[in-house]
Scaffold this active site. Structure first.
Site, PDB file in Angstrom:
ATOM      1  N   HIS A 100      37.734  35.368  33.629  1.00  0.00           N
ATOM      2  CA  HIS A 100      38.988  34.945  34.043  1.00  0.00           C
ATOM      3  C   HIS A 100      39.068  34.313  35.774  1.00  0.00           C
ATOM      4  CE1 HIS A 100      38.612  38.927  35.818  1.00  0.00           C
ATOM      5  NE2 HIS A 100      39.665  38.630  36.834  1.00  0.00           N
TER       6      HIS A 100
HETATM    7  C1  UD1 Z   1      43.887  39.258  40.171  1.00  0.00           C
HETATM    8  C2  UD1 Z   1      43.019  39.281  41.299  1.00  0.00           C
HETATM    9  C3  UD1 Z   1      41.533  39.479  40.782  1.00  0.00           C
HETATM   10  C4  UD1 Z   1      41.353  40.491  39.713  1.00  0.00           C
HETATM   11  C5  UD1 Z   1      42.337  40.070  38.530  1.00  0.00           C
HETATM   12  C6  UD1 Z   1      42.180  41.251  37.578  1.00  0.00           C
HETATM   13  C7  UD1 Z   1      43.769  38.497  43.480  1.00  0.00           C
HETATM   14  C8  UD1 Z   1      43.333  37.460  44.448  1.00  0.00           C
HETATM   15  N1  UD1 Z   1      43.080  38.424  42.312  1.00  0.00           N
HETATM   16  O1  UD1 Z   1      43.677  37.881  39.629  1.00  0.00           O
HETATM   17  O2  UD1 Z   1      40.590  39.773  41.787  1.00  0.00           O
HETATM   18  O3  UD1 Z   1      40.025  40.500  39.128  1.00  0.00           O
HETATM   19  O4  UD1 Z   1      43.784  40.413  39.120  1.00  0.00           O
HETATM   20  O5  UD1 Z   1      43.389  41.092  36.471  1.00  0.00           O
HETATM   21  O6  UD1 Z   1      44.507  39.265  43.779  1.00  0.00           O
HETATM   22  N2  UD1 Z   1      49.591  36.818  35.164  1.00  0.00           N
HETATM   23  C9  UD1 Z   1      50.528  37.296  34.174  1.00  0.00           C
HETATM   24  N3  UD1 Z   1      50.743  38.660  33.946  1.00  0.00           N
HETATM   25  C10 UD1 Z   1      50.250  39.484  34.780  1.00  0.00           C
HETATM   26  C11 UD1 Z   1      49.497  39.233  36.104  1.00  0.00           C
HETATM   27  C12 UD1 Z   1      49.107  37.824  36.298  1.00  0.00           C
HETATM   28  O7  UD1 Z   1      50.893  36.571  33.196  1.00  0.00           O
HETATM   29  O8  UD1 Z   1      50.625  40.788  34.585  1.00  0.00           O
HETATM   30  C13 UD1 Z   1      49.486  35.665  35.349  1.00  0.00           C
HETATM   31  C14 UD1 Z   1      50.448  34.616  35.733  1.00  0.00           C
HETATM   32  O9  UD1 Z   1      50.407  33.477  35.206  1.00  0.00           O
HETATM   33  C15 UD1 Z   1      49.783  34.509  37.281  1.00  0.00           C
HETATM   34  C16 UD1 Z   1      48.216  34.682  37.101  1.00  0.00           C
HETATM   35  O10 UD1 Z   1      48.117  35.544  36.081  1.00  0.00           O
HETATM   36  O11 UD1 Z   1      50.236  33.218  37.875  1.00  0.00           O
HETATM   37  C17 UD1 Z   1      47.528  34.830  38.237  1.00  0.00           C
HETATM   38  O12 UD1 Z   1      47.795  36.413  38.791  1.00  0.00           O
HETATM   39  P1  UD1 Z   1      47.384  37.099  40.087  1.00  0.00           P
HETATM   40  O13 UD1 Z   1      47.953  38.594  40.096  1.00  0.00           O
HETATM   41  O14 UD1 Z   1      47.845  36.152  41.272  1.00  0.00           O
HETATM   42  O15 UD1 Z   1      45.892  37.194  39.912  1.00  0.00           O
HETATM   43  P2  UD1 Z   1      45.000  37.320  38.968  1.00  0.00           P
HETATM   44  O16 UD1 Z   1      44.360  35.759  38.431  1.00  0.00           O
HETATM   45  O17 UD1 Z   1      45.318  38.131  37.805  1.00  0.00           O
END
Ligand code: UD1
Length: 364
Positions: free
Chosen positions: A209
């Site tokens: 991811h």
């Molecule tokens: C975050 C962490 C990463 C960790 C990962 C584990 C940061 C910079 N990154 O990345 O280190 O390995 O979590 O899961 O904080 N989204 C959903 N549902 C959710 C959460 C996220 O659909 O519950 C999708 C959304 O499209 C969102 C994207 O994931 O825009 C990114 O989510 P975000 O929390 O910004 O970062 P992660 O990529 O999940």
């Protein structure tokens, strides 16, 4: 009567919950400590958040800031705005942050401006790759923290090299392993492999991811083709993070992937631990899974050019592999066939949270 020492523990994402669970319990075991759990809402899907809270018996958060998804700057800013409001109303004696996600860094920024002492659990991890948002979060969080709890000797050395004073650095081991140790017996009974028709069979688990793999279609295609090759020998189970779902669905339509590459929704903590502990190997770009595999003695291949867990490479449980089809399939054949001959890093023993709380009692 001595006044209570108040902690606020910030969590926001899936990889925070397994670090916070043992810590909150250890804090609660000290009569003079009071702790509040602050959920930023960075992760909000049931499978990314509530399922973990439930599996790990975390208490209901005292507050959920409900920030949700947005670009990094906006997400960090929103966490800061709402966390500052909360901390003004409920000032702790110490803010505790874990790991390296945006919620971690935002918490440290707010607390430092409010002159609140900050303790960072998992300090000193470095991949030395500033294209990773997590590396920026680690550098900023450590720069602002007063108490730096490290997981391994690399953490200590990295912090000293950056000029942090040795008095601030305390090696306590890896807190994620506390949760693995606690939940492994329950996870083994669960036999999550059965859900995929793989009970008693050799199989591989994968998670991909990181933006560097998942956001570029060419790279992701090459990785998926590598996983497909691996799955011709061992079925590969791939629980897909929501952020990668769109690109994976696009490529699944385009590529003729075998059924032995099995996609699933994100798994709960216990299901993931159950599936991983009996796998012949792990292919991942996650930070946490590399560490869990080291304890479980499951050979791991990290699909990245670098890792913040160099200690797992030294201990022989983990190897880096390029995000490229042939590299992945060759490394898997080589590494998973022979099983793990590695050792678990020192102090990754299930007692990190106790060490942290013992130190907090002396320091605060
Ligand atoms: C975050 C962490 C990463 C960790 C990962 C584990 C940061 C910079 N990154 O990345 O280190 O390995 O979590 O899961 O904080 N989204 C959903 N549902 C959710 C959460 C996220 O659909 O519950 C999708 C959304 O499209 C969102 C994207 O994931 O825009 C990114 O989510 P975000 O929390 O910004 O970062 P992660 O990529 O999940």
């Amino acid at each position: 009567m001595t006044r209570a020492t108040k902690f606020a523990l910030v969590v926001g994402t899936r990889p925070n919950f397994m670090k916070a669970a043992p810590l909150i319990r250890a804090l609660e075991s000290v009569p003079r400590f009071q702790s509040a759990l602050v959920h930023t809402g960075q992760h909000y899907d049931h499978l990314m958040s509530n399922a973990f809270v439930k599996d790990l018996s975390l208490p209901e958060p005292d507050v959920n800031l409900n920030v949700g998804s947005s670009d990094h700057g906006a997400q960090t800013g929103l966490i800061m705005i709402h966390l500052e409001e909360y901390l003004k109303r409920n000032p702790p004696d110490c803010l505790v942050v874990v790991g390296d996600v945006n919620s971690t860094m935002a918490g440290a920024l707010v607390a430092s401006k409010m002159q609140l002492p900050i303790a960072h659990v998992e300090a000193g991890c470095r991949s030395f790759d500033r294209t990773m948002p997590e590396e920026i979060n680690r550098l900023v969080t450590d720069a602002l923290s007063d108490i730096l709890f490290t997981a391994d000797p690399y953490g200590d050395r990295n912090l000293v090299a950056e000029g942090h004073s040795k008095e601030k650095i305390h090696r306590v081991g890896n807190i994620m392993i506390d949760t693995v140790v606690e939940y492994l017996p329950m996870a083994r009974k669960r036999c999550a492999a059965k859900k995929f028709g793989l009970q008693g069979k050799p199989y591989v688990v994968t998670t991909i991811h990181r933006p560097s793999n998942a956001d570029h279609l060419d790279t992701l295609e090459s990785v998926l083709l590598g996983l497909a090759d691996v799955s011709r020998k061992w079925p590969v189970v791939f629980p897909v993070h929501p952020r990668t779902r769109v690109n994976i669905d696009h490529l699944r339509k385009k590529l003729d992937l075998p059924d032995s590459l099995i996609f699933s929704a994100p798994l709960s903590y216990l299901d993931m631990l159950s599936l991983t502990c009996t796998a012949v190997g792990l292919l991942t770009d996650s930070g946490g899974l590399q560490a869990e595999a080291a304890y479980l003695k499951v050979p791991a291949l990290t699909v990245r050019p670098n890792t913040e867990w160099m200690v797992t490479i030294d201990c022989g449980t983990n190897r880096l592999v390029r995000s490229e089809r042939n590299a992945i399939s060759a490394a898997a054949q080589d590494c998973f066939r022979s099983g793990s001959r590695g050792t678990t890093p020192e102090l990754w023993d299930g007692h990190a949270s106790e060490r942290i709380v013992d130190l907090l009692q002396k320091l605060l």
